[in-house]
Design a protein around this motif. Structure first.
Motif, PDB file in Angstrom:
ATOM      1  N   LEU A  72      15.599 -30.770 -24.762  1.00 48.53           N
ATOM      2  CA  LEU A  72      16.303 -30.939 -23.417  1.00 48.53           C
ATOM      3  C   LEU A  72      17.275 -31.958 -22.859  1.00 48.53           C
ATOM      4  CD1 LEU A  72      12.913 -29.378 -22.721  1.00 48.53           C
ATOM      5  CD2 LEU A  72      14.547 -27.973 -22.657  1.00 48.53           C
ATOM      6  N   PHE A  73      17.408 -32.788 -22.911  1.00 51.99           N
ATOM      7  CA  PHE A  73      17.924 -33.899 -22.954  1.00 51.99           C
ATOM      8  C   PHE A  73      19.944 -33.039 -22.715  1.00 51.99           C
ATOM      9  CE2 PHE A  73      14.578 -37.376 -22.140  1.00 51.99           C
ATOM     10  CZ  PHE A  73      14.533 -37.282 -20.616  1.00 51.99           C
ATOM     11  N   PRO A 132      17.218 -16.793  -8.318  1.00 53.84           N
ATOM     12  CA  PRO A 132      16.131 -16.985  -7.879  1.00 53.84           C
ATOM     13  C   PRO A 132      15.248 -18.249  -9.049  1.00 53.84           C
ATOM     14  CG  PRO A 132      15.802 -15.173  -8.797  1.00 53.84           C
ATOM     15  CD  PRO A 132      17.199 -15.387  -9.077  1.00 53.84           C
ATOM     16  N   VAL A 133      16.214 -18.297 -10.052  1.00 51.83           N
ATOM     17  CA  VAL A 133      15.496 -19.687 -11.340  1.00 51.83           C
ATOM     18  C   VAL A 133      16.731 -20.517 -11.402  1.00 51.83           C
ATOM     19  CG1 VAL A 133      13.585 -17.784 -12.253  1.00 51.83           C
ATOM     20  CG2 VAL A 133      16.451 -17.909 -12.687  1.00 51.83           C
ATOM     21  N   ILE A 134      16.037 -21.425 -11.732  1.00 51.48           N
ATOM     22  CA  ILE A 134      17.076 -22.435 -12.395  1.00 51.48           C
ATOM     23  C   ILE A 134      17.426 -22.332 -13.524  1.00 51.48           C
ATOM     24  CG2 ILE A 134      17.240 -25.037 -13.268  1.00 51.48           C
ATOM     25  CD1 ILE A 134      15.317 -25.365 -11.231  1.00 51.48           C
ATOM     26  N   ILE A 135      18.873 -21.719 -14.155  1.00 54.37           N
ATOM     27  CA  ILE A 135      19.343 -21.727 -15.627  1.00 54.37           C
ATOM     28  C   ILE A 135      19.461 -22.657 -16.246  1.00 54.37           C
ATOM     29  CG2 ILE A 135      21.034 -20.670 -16.727  1.00 54.37           C
ATOM     30  CD1 ILE A 135      19.427 -18.433 -15.306  1.00 54.37           C
ATOM     31  N   TRP A 136      19.457 -22.624 -17.747  1.00 51.05           N
ATOM     32  CA  TRP A 136      20.181 -24.427 -18.188  1.00 51.05           C
ATOM     33  C   TRP A 136      20.672 -23.648 -19.441  1.00 51.05           C
ATOM     34  CZ3 TRP A 136      16.614 -28.833 -18.746  1.00 51.05           C
ATOM     35  CH2 TRP A 136      15.363 -28.757 -17.580  1.00 51.05           C
ATOM     36  N   VAL A 137      21.589 -24.818 -19.887  1.00 49.76           N
ATOM     37  CA  VAL A 137      22.485 -23.937 -20.399  1.00 49.76           C
ATOM     38  C   VAL A 137      22.737 -25.318 -21.611  1.00 49.76           C
ATOM     39  CG1 VAL A 137      23.978 -22.609 -19.526  1.00 49.76           C
ATOM     40  CG2 VAL A 137      24.422 -24.943 -18.906  1.00 49.76           C
ATOM     41  N   ARG A 138      22.694 -24.762 -23.171  1.00 51.99           N
ATOM     42  CA  ARG A 138      23.662 -25.920 -23.936  1.00 51.99           C
ATOM     43  C   ARG A 138      24.340 -25.442 -25.180  1.00 51.99           C
ATOM     44  NH1 ARG A 138      21.245 -27.211 -28.910  1.00 51.99           N
ATOM     45  NH2 ARG A 138      21.851 -28.490 -29.853  1.00 51.99           N
ATOM     46  N   ASN A 174      10.672 -19.914 -16.476  1.00 52.07           N
ATOM     47  CA  ASN A 174       9.659 -18.556 -15.841  1.00 52.07           C
ATOM     48  C   ASN A 174       8.626 -19.054 -14.515  1.00 52.07           C
ATOM     49  OD1 ASN A 174       8.838 -16.688 -15.975  1.00 52.07           O
ATOM     50  ND2 ASN A 174       7.376 -17.355 -17.827  1.00 52.07           N
ATOM     51  N   ASN A 175       9.673 -19.000 -13.129  1.00 49.10           N
ATOM     52  CA  ASN A 175       9.953 -19.286 -12.293  1.00 49.10           C
ATOM     53  C   ASN A 175      10.368 -19.714 -10.915  1.00 49.10           C
ATOM     54  OD1 ASN A 175       9.798 -22.044 -11.403  1.00 49.10           O
ATOM     55  ND2 ASN A 175       7.829 -22.922 -13.188  1.00 49.10           N
ATOM     56  N   THR A 176      10.069 -19.677 -10.160  1.00 44.59           N
ATOM     57  CA  THR A 176      11.162 -19.422  -8.406  1.00 44.59           C
ATOM     58  C   THR A 176      11.380 -21.021  -8.174  1.00 44.59           C
ATOM     59  OG1 THR A 176       9.707 -18.614  -6.781  1.00 44.59           O
ATOM     60  CG2 THR A 176      11.484 -17.509  -8.383  1.00 44.59           C
ATOM     61  N   ALA A 177      10.403 -22.365  -8.797  1.00 47.47           N
ATOM     62  CA  ALA A 177      10.592 -23.055  -8.413  1.00 47.47           C
ATOM     63  C   ALA A 177      11.942 -24.052  -7.677  1.00 47.47           C
ATOM     64  CB  ALA A 177       9.753 -24.222  -9.081  1.00 47.47           C
ATOM     65  N   THR A 178      12.182 -25.048  -6.968  1.00 38.33           N
ATOM     66  CA  THR A 178      13.424 -25.971  -6.903  1.00 38.33           C
ATOM     67  C   THR A 178      13.649 -26.451  -7.823  1.00 38.33           C
ATOM     68  OG1 THR A 178      12.873 -26.599  -5.221  1.00 38.33           O
ATOM     69  CG2 THR A 178      14.218 -24.543  -4.694  1.00 38.33           C
ATOM     70  N   CYS A 200      12.631 -28.586 -11.544  1.00 40.52           N
ATOM     71  CA  CYS A 200      12.541 -28.331 -13.041  1.00 40.52           C
ATOM     72  C   CYS A 200      11.976 -28.847 -13.894  1.00 40.52           C
ATOM     73  CB  CYS A 200      14.201 -30.017 -13.489  1.00 40.52           C
ATOM     74  SG  CYS A 200      15.865 -29.340 -12.721  1.00 40.52           S
ATOM     75  N   ASP A 201      11.585 -27.397 -14.219  1.00 42.67           N
ATOM     76  CA  ASP A 201      10.089 -27.876 -15.236  1.00 42.67           C
ATOM     77  C   ASP A 201      10.820 -26.670 -16.677  1.00 42.67           C
ATOM     78  OD1 ASP A 201       7.645 -27.278 -16.349  1.00 42.67           O
ATOM     79  OD2 ASP A 201       7.182 -25.222 -14.754  1.00 42.67           O
ATOM     80  N   SER A 202      11.052 -27.768 -17.666  1.00 37.82           N
ATOM     81  CA  SER A 202      11.060 -27.829 -18.276  1.00 37.82           C
ATOM     82  C   SER A 202      10.404 -27.528 -19.646  1.00 37.82           C
ATOM     83  CB  SER A 202      11.074 -28.883 -19.574  1.00 37.82           C
ATOM     84  OG  SER A 202      10.524 -29.941 -19.491  1.00 37.82           O
ATOM     85  N   ASN A 203       8.762 -27.080 -18.995  1.00 36.32           N
ATOM     86  CA  ASN A 203       7.614 -26.461 -19.704  1.00 36.32           C
ATOM     87  C   ASN A 203       7.346 -25.128 -19.583  1.00 36.32           C
ATOM     88  OD1 ASN A 203       6.713 -28.486 -21.262  1.00 36.32           O
ATOM     89  ND2 ASN A 203       5.925 -29.138 -19.189  1.00 36.32           N
ATOM     90  N   SER A 204       8.811 -24.293 -18.823  1.00 36.46           N
ATOM     91  CA  SER A 204       8.282 -22.715 -18.119  1.00 36.46           C
ATOM     92  C   SER A 204       9.973 -22.374 -18.187  1.00 36.46           C
ATOM     93  CB  SER A 204       8.361 -22.536 -17.404  1.00 36.46           C
ATOM     94  OG  SER A 204       8.011 -21.521 -16.678  1.00 36.46           O
ATOM     95  N   LEU A 205      10.761 -22.618 -19.830  1.00 37.60           N
ATOM     96  CA  LEU A 205      11.515 -21.752 -20.053  1.00 37.60           C
ATOM     97  C   LEU A 205      12.067 -20.600 -21.231  1.00 37.60           C
ATOM     98  CD1 LEU A 205      13.094 -25.504 -20.968  1.00 37.60           C
ATOM     99  CD2 LEU A 205      13.358 -23.975 -18.379  1.00 37.60           C
ATOM    100  N   ILE A 206      12.336 -19.795 -20.885  1.00 41.50           N
ATOM    101  CA  ILE A 206      12.282 -18.718 -21.882  1.00 41.50           C
ATOM    102  C   ILE A 206      13.653 -18.617 -21.982  1.00 41.50           C
ATOM    103  CG2 ILE A 206      11.989 -16.184 -21.452  1.00 41.50           C
ATOM    104  CD1 ILE A 206       9.568 -16.975 -21.366  1.00 41.50           C
ATOM    105  N   PRO A 207      13.888 -17.965 -23.631  1.00 42.84           N
ATOM    106  CA  PRO A 207      15.707 -18.096 -24.044  1.00 42.84           C
ATOM    107  C   PRO A 207      15.799 -17.094 -23.820  1.00 42.84           C
ATOM    108  CG  PRO A 207      13.468 -17.696 -25.668  1.00 42.84           C
ATOM    109  CD  PRO A 207      13.041 -18.476 -24.690  1.00 42.84           C
ATOM    110  N   ILE A 208      17.799 -16.410 -23.514  1.00 43.55           N
ATOM    111  CA  ILE A 208      17.605 -15.389 -23.653  1.00 43.55           C
ATOM    112  C   ILE A 208      19.011 -15.409 -24.125  1.00 43.55           C
ATOM    113  CG2 ILE A 208      18.497 -15.552 -21.060  1.00 43.55           C
ATOM    114  CD1 ILE A 208      17.875 -11.954 -20.268  1.00 43.55           C
TER     115      ILE A 208
END
Length: 136
Positions: A29-30, A43-49, A68-72, A74-82
């Motif tokens: 994740l780092f 509405p969500v945070i996007i994670w890229v690599r 997988n939520n609209t929190a501002t 970061c919640d690395s336990n709530s990620l969905i790959p797309i």
């Protein structure tokens, strides 16, 4: 044979032997950058690599993850790959989504709109700074 830390991580990933405390998953994740709602307009945070040339075997197909939520925060336990695709699809079976179908569609449309840029980043043609500068 003695392995350095990166070789050791790569070997564990290829073998599917993640530590019980998931420290390797946390390390991975780092290696990801998160893009805030302010940067993407989503509405969500996007994670890229970028796809790793280290041969870690994690993912062969281009993908990002969305929170997988609209929190501002970061919640690395709530990620969905797309998938990064012209028709993006969630890459896990039957996820429980904590966002609306309309919000998911906004994510999909953002991926489609930024397809070329995201693929270029995945392929290592952009740094994270450059990616942020060219996203639509």
């Amino acid at each position: 044979m003695k392995l350095n830390i990166n070789e050791s991580k790569n070997l564990m990933i290829r073998m599917g032997d993640l530590p019980k405390d998931n420290t390797l998953q946390q390390d991975l994740l780092f290696e990801m950058a998160n893009l805030s709602q302010k940067k993407t307009g989503l509405p969500v945070i996007i994670w890229v690599r970028a796809n790793s040339e280290s041969g870690d075997g994690q993912h062969n197909s281009p993908r990002i993850k969305f929170q997988n939520n609209t929190a501002t925060r970061c919640d690395s336990n709530s990620l969905i790959p797309i998938s990064i695709d012209t028709d993006p699809k969630i890459l896990i079976k039957n996820p429980t989504l904590n966002i609306s179908s309309e919000q998911l569609e906004l994510i999909r449309q953002w991926i489609i709109r930024n397809y070329e840029t995201l693929i270029s980043y995945w392929n290592g043609d952009y740094t994270t700074d450059e990616l942020i500068d060219v996203l639509k």
